[in-house]
Each structure stands twice: as structure tokens, then as C-alpha cells.
Design an enzyme around this catalytic site. Structure first.
Site, PDB file in Angstrom:
ATOM      1  N   SER A 128       0.853  -1.188   0.000  1.00 52.27           N
ATOM      2  CA  SER A 128       0.000   0.000   0.000  1.00 52.27           C
ATOM      3  C   SER A 128       0.887   1.236   0.000  1.00 52.27           C
ATOM      4  CB  SER A 128      -0.909   0.002   1.243  1.00 52.27           C
ATOM      5  OG  SER A 128      -0.128   0.120   2.421  1.00 52.27           O
ATOM      6  N   LYS A 129       0.262   2.408   0.044  1.00 57.48           N
ATOM      7  CA  LYS A 129       1.027   3.661  -0.009  1.00 57.48           C
ATOM      8  C   LYS A 129       2.024   3.787   1.130  1.00 57.48           C
ATOM      9  CE  LYS A 129      -2.411   6.444  -2.480  1.00 57.48           C
ATOM     10  NZ  LYS A 129      -3.291   7.624  -2.417  1.00 57.48           N
ATOM     11  N   ARG A 130       1.697   3.228   2.285  1.00 62.63           N
ATOM     12  CA  ARG A 130       2.613   3.377   3.424  1.00 62.63           C
ATOM     13  C   ARG A 130       3.915   2.608   3.204  1.00 62.63           C
ATOM     14  NH1 ARG A 130      -0.944  -0.544   5.214  1.00 62.63           N
ATOM     15  NH2 ARG A 130      -0.009  -2.417   6.147  1.00 62.63           N
ATOM     16  N   HIS A 131       3.913   1.668   2.253  1.00 61.65           N
ATOM     17  CA  HIS A 131       5.121   0.923   1.930  1.00 61.65           C
ATOM     18  C   HIS A 131       5.912   1.580   0.801  1.00 61.65           C
ATOM     19  CE1 HIS A 131       2.323  -2.351   3.429  1.00 61.65           C
ATOM     20  NE2 HIS A 131       3.352  -2.466   4.252  1.00 61.65           N
ATOM     21  N   GLY A 132       5.420   2.689   0.302  1.00 61.81           N
ATOM     22  CA  GLY A 132       6.079   3.323  -0.837  1.00 61.81           C
ATOM     23  C   GLY A 132       5.438   2.963  -2.157  1.00 61.81           C
TER      24      GLY A 132
END
Length: 471
Positions: free
Chosen positions: A238-242
Site C-alpha cells: 500500500s502507499k505506506r510501503h512506498g
């Protein structure tokens, strides 16, 4: 047989890491086999599909160098063709109208669950011949009720599905619009797709799509379902992983070859090698070598790869992306006549073009304030006298060169029996505003004599004012 692969994104958002990897694997397989790579835009979700998302997909693929041979084809422009195929299935007795209401379907599934059965459509409208007043029917595909549908997957091997577990799926909604499993089948058939490479979240759709193709008298393509991508915490990416837009990586100063290399290593490997140029991938990649288990996206490794490719690039090839990053930071690329020496001085230690621009911004834009932490640590009263000596020595130079600059500093430190770094670092802070720059003689040579003297004078004023405040 000419190999034909496709990439078929939905334009409901940006081109993300997972989609880009699917596109890369499909592109590589086509190019390795002198085949065709087809781009298809699955934009039947009119409410969520946007022209901006389409353009982002096209721009992302272009930046990665994944050129397509045909397309882009848009599903929204093929509605009549889908209706033709639905009619063909009706004519062949392989589709029927279903008049069940949502409430009836919910009740049916609840009863099945209560009996310990898998909730699925029970085919109650299969033999219905009369319409139901006041209900707009959907269209269902009449799936085979016996036997197995076998998927020979190039990654997962043989996967058999019991046809009793596959109910009659909806191929057209009550408003007449076709569903995904119908449109993708028709498109793959019409476009002559021989090899489908996609995420393994589609594996359960594959037997249904094969059944429709077989009902149409078409040969199903060969399938390869690649495993999903996880974040380093082993959760769905997801976005939190880049997991941002592919184009965001461009904005953040990554090179396309670094991202292509990183994408290829998500689920595929060749020994312990980590560096794969495009030619290496075209020579070594094989769909059958993709692993069956989920792969982990490692942002740090991608940054490391990007640093490698920055060092490998010819400085001239970095000029335009470097200029873009400078402009974002308010720097004037025209402030330096020749950017090549500046880039050469920065690329060895930089992991992204953005980092290059951050480190080298002082060449292109004057700074209003010194970095507080660096200034307090390095611009102390004890360095005022040697810094003044360096300033005067540099001002007296008739010819400005890296060698001459270095000699002036060396003479000052030798006369005072100091270590070179004890003077070089205060000079660096004085002229760059911070604690990081290329080697000091290179920095001053590129900065020029007048700018160097001006910034050293400002630093000397800073030291004196700070000393006065301390009294």
C-alpha cells in the site's frame, strides 16, 4: 504462432508498482519472442475512470520504456461487440436471463450457509422461459455442471477446478452493460492474445473465462499468474510501503532503469544477481522462473539500485532530470554555464536525482540562512583566523582552479599544524550553507572566485556576531 501479450489496466487510478510489474513481464515475454505487446484500457467503469488516469498510465509506461505495438484500445468503445457476443451465447443456448431479485439471492445464500454449503447461484432461472414483470434481468453464462476445468498455469502448474463449484456468473448487468469476465474474454479473443500474464488474484477467474472461450469455439490463451507484492511487514502493498504512482518515482528523482530492475526482481531471480540492465532481462527472463510465493517490495534496495544507475549514467544523460529537480527547488539551472562538471561532482555519492539537486542547490541559488546545526558546530571563533587566511589567499589568486584552491587551503592548515578537514568543513558550511557538498576544492572551483569570497565573508560576519553575542 506469433506471441501476443497484453497489459490491460483500469484507469481508475495511477499506474502502481503491481501493474507496472505485470506490464514489464508481459513486455519482456513479447519482446523475447519477437511478438506483439498490446495495450488495452479497461474503462467500462465510467464513474471511476478518468482521462487523467489514462494519461498517467500512458506516461508511466512510456517513462519505463515499455513501448506497446498496438493500442491503446478502449473497452468503452467496444460495447456493440460485447453485445454481439452475448447474443451469440444466447443463440447457442449458453446464456440465459436471470430474474432473481437481490432479496431472493440473499435468502438463497443464507439457506445454503445454514446447510453448510458454499453460497453460490443455484441455476434456478436456467430453464425459465417466461419474463418476470417489473424485473430487469441480468444475463448469466450457462456454465458446465460436471467435470473439471483445468488451468495449465506457467507459474503455478496444473490447477484443477471442479465445475460444480463454479456457478453461472453474470456476464451482463440489468442495464445491459457487460461485466469484466465477459469483456476480457472477448478482448483477448478478438485481439489474438496468446499469453496472459497477470496477478494471481485473477486465478479464480481463469476457469470461468476459459469456459466462455470454449463456448465460443475459441482457444484459451496460455496463462501465467504472478504472485502478489507485499510490503516489508508482509502485508499487502500500500502507499505506506512506498507503493505510489510510477510517475511519483520519476518526481522523486529515480531513473527508469532502476525501477525496471527493481520490478523485475519482484518474484523473479537469476542466481544471486541483483543488477539487471534491460538487455540482461531480455536475455535471461523467463515467465516459468517467476516464483509462486508473494514477493516483498524493498524500498531501500530500490534506492540502492538507483544510486548504482546514477553512477553508471553518462553525466550528459542526467542533465534534463537534474534541471527539473533544480527548478522544483527554486534553483536556476542557467546560473551555471556548464552543468556537466557539477553533475560529475555529485553523482558518485547521490542515490537519487532529488538528492543530487538538494546537495548541489547552492550552486544555483543563494541561501538566506546557514543550516543552524552545521553552523553552530563548524563556524566557531576558533576557525575565524584560519578562515580569514583562506579567504585572503583565495582572493589573491590570479588563476582559479581546483589545484590552486586546494593549495591555498593546504598552506593555511600546514602553517597552523591543523588537519585539513578542520578548515575544509567550515569552508564547506560557509559556501554551501550546510554540511554536505562535493570535495571542497571541486566545490570552490565550480562555485567561482567571486561567489566563494562573498560567502566566506558572510560566514566570517556570522562568526564575529556570534562571538559578540556570547560576551
Amino acid at each position: 504462432m506469433t506471441v501476443r501479450t497484453r497489459f490491460a489496466p483500469s484507469p481508475t487510478g495511477y499506474l502502481h508498482i503491481g501493474g507496472a510489474r505485470t506490464a514489464l513481464f508481459s513486455w519482456l515475454h513479447a519482446r523475447q519472442n519477437q511478438g506483439a505487446f498490446v495495450l488495452r484500457i479497461e474503462d467500462t467503469d465510467a464513474e471511476r475512470s478518468t482521462p487523467e488516469a489514462v494519461q498517467a498510465i500512458l506516461d508511466g509506461l512510456s517513462w519505463l520504456g515499455l513501448d506497446w505495438d498496438e493500442g491503446p484500445f478502449f473497452q468503452s468503445q467496444r460495447t456493440e461487440r460485447y453485445r454481439e457476443v452475448i447474443h451469440q451465447l444466447f443463440e447457442g443456448g449458453q446464456a440465459y436471463h436471470c430474474y432473481c431479485t437481490k432479496e431472493e439471492l440473499d435468502t438463497m445464500r443464507e439457506e445454503q450457509r445454514a446447510q453448510g454449503k458454499k453460497p453460490m447461484y443455484d441455476g434456478r432461472c436456467r430453464q425459465r422461459t417466461e419474463p418476470r414483470e417489473g424485473v430487469s434481468p441480468v444475463v448469466r453464462f450457462k456454465a458446465p455442471e460436471r467435470g473439471k476445468t483445468v488451468v495449465e498455469d506457467r507459474i503455478h502448474g496444473t490447477v484443477a477446478f471442479d465445475n460444480r463449484e463454479l456457478d453461472d456468473l453474470i456476464i451482463a448487468r440489468s442495464d445491459g452493460s457487460p461485466t469484466y469476465n465477459l469483456t476480457v474474454v472477448v478482448d483477448d479473443w478478438d485481439m489474438g492474445i496468446t499469453d496472459v500474464i497477470r496477478g494471481d488474484d485473477h486465478l479464480n477467474n481463469t476457469p470461468r473465462q476459459m469456459q466462455i472461450l470454449q463456448a465460443l469455439g475459441a482457444e484459451p490463451p496460455r496463462y501465467a499468474h504472478v504472485p502478489m507484492i507485499l510490503g516489508e511487514d508482509k502485508k499487502r502493498l500500500s502507499k505506506r510501503h512506498g507503493a505510489v504512482s510510477v510517475l511519483q518515482y520519476k518526481e522523486d528523482g529515480f531513473l527508469p532503469e532502476a525501477l525496471v530492475n527493481g520490478l523485475a526482481r519482484l518474484g523473479w531471480s537469476h542466481g544471486d544477481d541483483e543488477i539487471f540492465a534491460r538487455d540482461d532481462l531480455l536475455r535471461l527472463f523467463a515467465v516459468e522462473s517467476v516464483g509462486k510465493t508473494a514477493s516483498v517490495f524493498n524500498q531501500e534496495k530500490l534506492v540502492w539500485l538507483n544510486g548504482h544507475y546514477i553512477r553508471e549514467r553518462e553525466p550528459a544523460d542526467l542533465v534534463e532530470p537534474f534541471k527539473d529537480q533544480l527548478r522544483k527547488r527554486g534553483g536556476d539551472p542557467e546560473a551555471v554555464t556548464d552543468l556537466i562538471p557539477v553533475i560529475e561532482s555529485l553523482q558518485e555519492r547521490s542515490k537519487t536525482i532529488a538528492e543530487m539537486a538538494d546537495t548541489g542547490l547552492f550552486f544555483f541559488r543563494d541561501f538566506e540562512e546557514l543550516d543552524e546545526k552545521a553552523a553552530k558546530k563548524n563556524l566557531k571563533p576558533a576557525v575565524e583566523e584560519p578562515l580569514q587566511a583562506v579567504r585572503d589567499g583565495l582572493a589573491a589568486l590570479d588563476a582559479w582552479s581546483g589545484e590552486a584552491v586546494h593549495q591555498v587551503i593546504q598552506d593555511v592548515v600546514d602553517a597552523r599544524e591543523m588537519k585539513f578537514g578542520k578548515v575544509a568543513q567550515p569552508i564547506r558550511v560557509a559556501v554551501s550553507g550546510g554540511a554536505v557538498s562535493p570535495p571542497i576544492d571541486v566545490t570552490l572551483q565550480l562555485l567561482g572566485q567571486s561567489t566563494t569570497i562573498e560567502r566566506l565573508d558572510r560566514a566570517l560576519v556570522y562568526i564575529r556576531e556570534r562571538a559578540a553575542q556570547a560576551e
